[in-house]
Design a protein around this motif. Structure first.
Motif, mmCIF file in Angstrom:
data_model
loop_
_atom_site.group_PDB
_atom_site.id
_atom_site.type_symbol
_atom_site.label_atom_id
_atom_site.label_comp_id
_atom_site.label_asym_id
_atom_site.label_seq_id
_atom_site.Cartn_x
_atom_site.Cartn_y
_atom_site.Cartn_z
ATOM 1 N N ASP A 12 32.356 42.838 52.863
ATOM 2 C CA ASP A 12 31.035 41.931 52.479
ATOM 3 C C ASP A 12 30.507 42.265 51.031
ATOM 4 O O ASP A 12 30.476 41.261 50.043
ATOM 5 C CB ASP A 12 29.706 42.031 53.444
ATOM 6 C CG ASP A 12 30.250 41.305 54.718
ATOM 7 O OD1 ASP A 12 31.203 40.497 54.706
ATOM 8 O OD2 ASP A 12 29.643 41.622 55.721
ATOM 9 N N ASP A 13 30.378 43.587 50.690
ATOM 10 C CA ASP A 13 30.177 43.822 49.369
ATOM 11 C C ASP A 13 31.177 43.549 48.090
ATOM 12 O O ASP A 13 30.524 43.106 47.237
ATOM 13 C CB ASP A 13 29.777 45.487 49.118
ATOM 14 C CG ASP A 13 28.679 46.185 49.942
ATOM 15 O OD1 ASP A 13 27.551 45.188 50.297
ATOM 16 O OD2 ASP A 13 28.563 47.261 50.345
ATOM 17 N N GLU A 14 32.094 43.752 48.543
ATOM 18 C CA GLU A 14 33.082 43.285 47.456
ATOM 19 C C GLU A 14 33.178 41.836 47.402
ATOM 20 O O GLU A 14 33.375 41.306 46.156
ATOM 21 C CB GLU A 14 34.610 43.629 47.760
ATOM 22 C CG GLU A 14 35.590 43.327 46.703
ATOM 23 C CD GLU A 14 37.087 43.582 47.278
ATOM 24 O OE1 GLU A 14 38.080 43.282 46.465
ATOM 25 O OE2 GLU A 14 37.390 44.065 48.357
ATOM 26 N N LYS A 15 33.053 41.001 48.455
ATOM 27 C CA LYS A 15 33.000 39.527 48.472
ATOM 28 C C LYS A 15 31.779 39.314 47.522
ATOM 29 O O LYS A 15 31.791 38.282 46.921
ATOM 30 C CB LYS A 15 33.092 39.064 49.800
ATOM 31 C CG LYS A 15 32.957 37.341 49.765
ATOM 32 C CD LYS A 15 32.979 36.862 51.219
ATOM 33 C CE LYS A 15 33.093 35.588 51.276
ATOM 34 N NZ LYS A 15 33.274 34.790 52.474
ATOM 35 N N THR A 16 30.746 39.694 47.924
ATOM 36 C CA THR A 16 29.273 39.332 47.152
ATOM 37 C C THR A 16 29.689 39.808 45.392
ATOM 38 O O THR A 16 29.170 38.969 44.656
ATOM 39 C CB THR A 16 28.145 40.390 47.525
ATOM 40 O OG1 THR A 16 27.914 39.734 48.915
ATOM 41 C CG2 THR A 16 26.900 39.909 46.813
ATOM 42 N N LEU A 17 30.240 40.867 45.088
ATOM 43 C CA LEU A 17 30.597 41.261 43.868
ATOM 44 C C LEU A 17 31.291 40.173 43.098
ATOM 45 O O LEU A 17 31.095 39.688 41.997
ATOM 46 C CB LEU A 17 31.075 42.547 43.588
ATOM 47 C CG LEU A 17 30.116 43.752 43.571
ATOM 48 C CD1 LEU A 17 30.953 45.206 43.878
ATOM 49 C CD2 LEU A 17 29.076 43.941 42.425
ATOM 50 N N GLU A 19 32.137 37.108 44.033
ATOM 51 C CA GLU A 19 31.467 35.821 43.799
ATOM 52 C C GLU A 19 30.445 35.837 42.811
ATOM 53 O O GLU A 19 30.472 34.558 41.986
ATOM 54 C CB GLU A 19 30.804 35.454 45.262
ATOM 55 C CG GLU A 19 31.678 35.077 46.131
ATOM 56 C CD GLU A 19 30.998 34.806 47.501
ATOM 57 O OE1 GLU A 19 29.833 35.231 47.802
ATOM 58 O OE2 GLU A 19 31.515 34.026 48.461
ATOM 59 N N GLU A 20 29.582 37.005 42.329
ATOM 60 C CA GLU A 20 28.560 37.036 41.415
ATOM 61 C C GLU A 20 29.401 36.699 40.112
ATOM 62 O O GLU A 20 29.027 35.872 39.140
ATOM 63 C CB GLU A 20 27.986 38.371 41.316
ATOM 64 C CG GLU A 20 26.853 38.515 42.282
ATOM 65 C CD GLU A 20 26.158 39.786 42.365
ATOM 66 O OE1 GLU A 20 26.505 40.422 41.438
ATOM 67 O OE2 GLU A 20 25.598 40.023 43.470
ATOM 68 N N LYS A 72 29.177 44.782 37.892
ATOM 69 C CA LYS A 72 27.890 43.846 37.802
ATOM 70 C C LYS A 72 27.724 43.917 36.347
ATOM 71 O O LYS A 72 27.670 44.802 35.322
ATOM 72 C CB LYS A 72 27.061 44.694 38.295
ATOM 73 C CG LYS A 72 26.962 44.506 39.955
ATOM 74 C CD LYS A 72 25.812 44.944 40.798
ATOM 75 C CE LYS A 72 24.625 44.102 40.884
ATOM 76 N NZ LYS A 72 25.083 42.998 41.631
#
Length: 152
Positions: A12-17, A19-20, A72
């Motif tokens: 989930d953390d990779e997916k969020t990064l 997507e950002e 990021k």
């Protein structure tokens, strides 16, 4: 302290990064694909916060392709991407890989050159979702008499 966490699945953390960086910031539509199910994944954490990620998978027994490298936005220019690549390259060596390849966004080519990557072949430009990319490679483990991928 920076902590690398490797996984054999998209977290989930990779997916969020991703997507950002790729969907929201850069406007890519097709961010996730079949390699997310079969590749290795790395997320770098700083004080328990995810700050960067990458994905890599074998192209052949000696070559791994690195992709979806994301840092990021507010942390770019602070060597996070360099640390990320070092962790990935070490893991590739542990898995028996001798080469790392990447399809770099053209405007990121200089970053990868600073990290030891070289343009492959004639430097053909390809387009992924209307964004110019260039193939690059780095020899991670040398053998005597072995020619560089950049010479093919």
């Amino acid at each position: 302290m920076i902590k690398p966490v490797f996984s054999k699945k998209l977290t989930d953390d990779e997916k969020t990064l991703r997507e950002e960086v790729f969907v929201i910031e850069q406007g890519f539509a097709d961010e996730f694909d079949e390699y997310d199910d079969t590749g290795w994944h790395l997320v770098l954490y700083y004080n328990e916060f995810p700050i960067a990620c990458a994905r890599f998978y074998p192209e052949d027994p000696e070559t791994f392709h690195i992709g979806r490298v994301a840092v990021k936005k507010e942390l770019r220019g602070k060597k996070i991407g360099t640390y990320l690549l070092r962790f990935v390259e070490t893991k590739i060596r542990e898995l028996g890989g001798r080469w790392a390849t990447i399809s770099s966004q053209l405007d990121k080519k200089g970053f990868y050159e600073k990290c030891g990557y070289h343009v492959m072949g004639e430097g053909e430009i390809t387009y992924e979702q209307n964004c110019p990319h260039i193939g690059m490679a780095k020899l991670l483990i040398k053998k005597k008499g072995y020619k560089s991928r950049t010479q093919y």
